[in-house]
Design an enzyme around this catalytic site. Structure first.
Site, PDB file in Angstrom:
ATOM      1  N   CYS A  30     -12.190  16.220  -0.089  1.00  0.00           N
ATOM      2  CA  CYS A  30     -11.481  16.640  -1.299  1.00  0.00           C
ATOM      3  C   CYS A  30     -11.456  15.513  -2.332  1.00  0.00           C
ATOM      4  O   CYS A  30     -10.827  14.483  -2.100  1.00  0.00           O
ATOM      5  CB  CYS A  30     -10.066  17.059  -0.887  1.00  0.00           C
ATOM      6  SG  CYS A  30      -8.870  17.161  -2.217  1.00  0.00           S
ATOM      7  N   CYS A  33      -8.053  14.480  -3.645  1.00  0.00           N
ATOM      8  CA  CYS A  33      -7.310  13.789  -2.575  1.00  0.00           C
ATOM      9  C   CYS A  33      -7.637  12.299  -2.584  1.00  0.00           C
ATOM     10  O   CYS A  33      -6.772  11.469  -2.302  1.00  0.00           O
ATOM     11  CB  CYS A  33      -7.657  14.367  -1.208  1.00  0.00           C
ATOM     12  SG  CYS A  33      -7.187  16.097  -1.004  1.00  0.00           S
TER      13      CYS A  33
END
Length: 105
Positions: A30, A33
């Site tokens: 991600c 993230c």
């Protein structure tokens, strides 16, 4: 560094904590993230001794991500006395995360 939290340790580390707990639900693939990760690590250093800061890899630990309705990552949940008292979905400025902890201290 933030603590790595797993499904096996979640209850002990998060739900039974006497301090406020911030949990970053993330995954290695991600992109956003990877932007939030260093912010969470900075906060873990700044709030050491005052709050518990941890990360849950949702690919390896899905039980509590599902239990708390984490549909998008990164999602950062703040717990106090075993209850969710804050939720931030997506990337936010460091101050947003700090403010959510400051309100509980």
């Amino acid at each position: 560094m933030a603590i790595a939290i797993t499904d096996a340790t979640f209850e002990e580390v998060v739900l039974k904590s006497t301090k406020p707990v911030m949990v970053d639900f993330w995954a290695a693939w991600c992109g956003p993230c990877r932007m939030v990760g260093p912010i969470i690590d900075q906060i873990s250093e700044e709030y050491e001794g005052k709050a518990v800061i941890g990360k849950v890899d949702v690919d390896a630990n899905q039980e509590f991500a599902a239990k708390y309705g984490v549909r998008n990552i990164p999602t950062v949940l703040v717990f106090q006395n075993g209850e969710v008292v804050g939720r931030q979905v997506g990337v936010a400025p460091k101050q947003t995360y700090a403010d959510s902890l400051d309100a509980l201290l």
